[in-house]
Write an enzyme that holds these catalytic residues in place. Sequence first.
Site, PDB file in Angstrom:
ATOM      1  N   HIS A  75      -3.716  -5.005   0.070  1.00  0.00           N
ATOM      2  CA  HIS A  75      -3.134  -5.562   1.306  1.00  0.00           C
ATOM      3  C   HIS A  75      -3.271  -7.085   1.301  1.00  0.00           C
ATOM      4  O   HIS A  75      -4.288  -7.612   1.758  1.00  0.00           O
ATOM      5  CB  HIS A  75      -3.867  -5.027   2.532  1.00  0.00           C
ATOM      6  CG  HIS A  75      -3.656  -3.580   2.807  1.00  0.00           C
ATOM      7  ND1 HIS A  75      -2.744  -3.128   3.725  1.00  0.00           N
ATOM      8  CD2 HIS A  75      -4.250  -2.479   2.279  1.00  0.00           C
ATOM      9  CE1 HIS A  75      -2.789  -1.801   3.765  1.00  0.00           C
ATOM     10  NE2 HIS A  75      -3.688  -1.385   2.900  1.00  0.00           N
TER      11      HIS A  75
ATOM     12  N   CYS B 154       0.830  -1.204   0.000  1.00  0.00           N
ATOM     13  CA  CYS B 154       0.000   0.000   0.000  1.00  0.00           C
ATOM     14  C   CYS B 154       0.872   1.265   0.000  1.00  0.00           C
ATOM     15  O   CYS B 154       1.483   1.550  -1.015  1.00  0.00           O
ATOM     16  CB  CYS B 154      -1.013  -0.040   1.134  1.00  0.00           C
ATOM     17  SG  CYS B 154      -2.444   0.998   0.763  1.00  0.00           S
TER      18      CYS B 154
ATOM     19  N   GLU C 220      -1.937  -9.114   3.173  1.00  0.00           N
ATOM     20  CA  GLU C 220      -1.852  -9.675   4.532  1.00  0.00           C
ATOM     21  C   GLU C 220      -3.222  -9.986   5.130  1.00  0.00           C
ATOM     22  O   GLU C 220      -3.328 -10.824   6.024  1.00  0.00           O
ATOM     23  CB  GLU C 220      -1.059  -8.735   5.456  1.00  0.00           C
ATOM     24  CG  GLU C 220      -1.727  -7.424   5.841  1.00  0.00           C
ATOM     25  CD  GLU C 220      -1.510  -6.284   4.847  1.00  0.00           C
ATOM     26  OE1 GLU C 220      -1.202  -6.570   3.678  1.00  0.00           O
ATOM     27  OE2 GLU C 220      -1.660  -5.109   5.249  1.00  0.00           O
TER      28      GLU C 220
ATOM     29  N   ARG D  93      -6.676   5.937  -0.351  1.00  0.00           N
ATOM     30  CA  ARG D  93      -7.300   7.047  -1.080  1.00  0.00           C
ATOM     31  C   ARG D  93      -6.486   7.453  -2.307  1.00  0.00           C
ATOM     32  O   ARG D  93      -6.971   8.102  -3.207  1.00  0.00           O
ATOM     33  CB  ARG D  93      -7.403   8.294  -0.186  1.00  0.00           C
ATOM     34  CG  ARG D  93      -8.334   8.154   0.979  1.00  0.00           C
ATOM     35  CD  ARG D  93      -8.491   9.470   1.739  1.00  0.00           C
ATOM     36  NE  ARG D  93      -8.952   9.198   3.096  1.00  0.00           N
ATOM     37  CZ  ARG D  93     -10.225   8.958   3.409  1.00  0.00           C
ATOM     38  NH1 ARG D  93     -11.149   8.962   2.482  1.00  0.00           N
ATOM     39  NH2 ARG D  93     -10.569   8.691   4.662  1.00  0.00           N
TER      40      ARG D  93
HETATM   41  N1  GLN Z   1      -1.882   6.677   2.636  1.00  0.00           N
HETATM   42  C1  GLN Z   1      -2.009   5.913   1.434  1.00  0.00           C
HETATM   43  C2  GLN Z   1      -3.364   6.103   0.761  1.00  0.00           C
HETATM   44  O1  GLN Z   1      -4.295   6.527   1.384  1.00  0.00           O
HETATM   45  C3  GLN Z   1      -1.735   4.434   1.708  1.00  0.00           C
HETATM   46  C4  GLN Z   1      -2.710   3.809   2.633  1.00  0.00           C
HETATM   47  C5  GLN Z   1      -2.224   2.502   3.219  1.00  0.00           C
HETATM   48  O2  GLN Z   1      -1.043   2.217   3.266  1.00  0.00           O
HETATM   49  N2  GLN Z   1      -3.139   1.719   3.750  1.00  0.00           N
HETATM   50  O3  GLN Z   1      -3.502   5.812  -0.400  1.00  0.00           O
END
Ligand code: GLN
Length: 534
Positions: free
Chosen positions: A508, A382, A510, A463
């Site tokens: 993700h 992410c 995980e 986001r």
């Molecule tokens: N801050 C980043 C976003 O909002 C990644 C979010 C995350 O790692 N879960 O896209």
Amino acid sequence: MDTKYIFVTGGVVSSLGKGIISSSLARLLLSRGFKVTIQKFDPYINIDPGTLNPYEHGECYVTDDGHEADLDLGHYERFTNIHTSRANNITTGRIYQSVIDKERRGDYLGKTVQIIPHITDEIKRNVKLLGNTGKYDFVITEIGGTVGDIESLPFLEAVRQLRWELGQNCLCVHLTYVPFIKAAKELKTKPTQHSVKQLQEVGIQPDILVLRTEKEIPASILRKVALFCNVSVDAVIQSIDVPTIYEVPLTMHSQHLDEIVLKKTNTPYSGEPDMAKWNKFLEKLHSATDVVKIGLVGKYVELQDAYKSINESLFQAATYHDHKLDLRYISSEKLNDANVEEQLKDMNGVIIAPGFGQRGIEGKFVALKWCREHDVPTFGICLGMQCMVIEFARNVLGLTEANSTEMDTKTPYNVIDLMEEQKSISNMGGTMRLGAYKCKLVAGSTPAKAYGNTEIEERHRHRFEFNNEYREQFERAGMKCVGENPETHLVEVVELPDKKWFVGTQYHPEYSSTVLNPNPLFMDFIRAAIENKK
Ligand code: GLN
């Protein structure tokens, strides 16, 4: 058969592992062929933990249907291998929101709306929601918090009423703590007695007590607890610290927790739970001697729960590869060009953690540059994937001021940018791109080979996204976009194919790794890390 409801409460202190006990019981009942689900009721007022920072509440787990959930749901899935949903995690906030909405609609027909019966009825309705689908033999409900907390009271009142209504189809398991006082060399049961008394005061008599302890509790003490707490002796069980949480189902089974539950709920059963696959995993865990060393670069180094699902996914993958996991937390805030070599040189593989905001971000770039230049297997998740893209833009494409607009709204090279549909959003709660989405992988890429498939589905919580305007420039220089959403073309996976293993995922992986079904990408990453040792 009627659906049976099992409530799990906790007393004395928090963090006793109600989630693990609930999950272990579920595992045993599933292994006996019953259909089981687990749900968590949290007494806090937030609608969900999505807006809580990890210092408050550890990792935020995400379900397939896009609910930001308590991390215990991660344990439920890892133990049961069954996907949870929004219905498996309810908070006081959601209960009140629903009651207030009904009041505004006029559903209460002029009545005064009160905690009893309106809030408690809403809790009861939610407790039974999954059971009423007819899909489950057992619904295990974990009540968050500790008995005696003011905010738990409506939940306990609902449990009291349900016990009365459900009779033998309902059971209460209460988890307490038996401290060992070193100076006196004694195990103390008084806190347990008091906590059971507190439950009794609100009208709940526990059927089973699970005593968490660091030292073996002798039979005489278990008998004493049974006597003082009105619980049958065989139903006082100890949960002694074990090297891994995955052994808890076995320690519970050795004291017949599953059979006691089946007997007390009048459920016909025969034979033993089939734990063959689970035991195979534990055998691998016990026989492993070689070590794989993984560095996790993130900002919550002092807070193990912040990356719970990543830890468990790495642990599962290492175990299946017959290795012990040596996981080192590396503070992204403290990493710089002067110390990166020292911090990373012994790692067989490196994970760049997910996250939000500026803090520690520069350290992630430092780690990524070092890993890329030294060809260390690297996995960005992410925000970790987004950092991979930014580092590559800065140091390979020469776009030195490249950034994500999350960190710098005025960057001239917005290689990571806010998703279009996010631009009109102002509320923070539950508004990210959440839950499972499809991803199409490029045949022959590392993830396609790892999954053995080019069509996968994984969960999301973000986001921001890779800015497709830069796609060609990245691909020409060697960073390939090897996974994308089939409908929107949002980039889901990037890879440096000329490296041993250098993959970043917007999703993700995980969240979907379980003991019986470890995530293929974690499996492949650990394989590469082990190979890198040689
Ligand atoms: N801050 C980043 C976003 O909002 C990644 C979010 C995350 O790692 N879960 O896209």
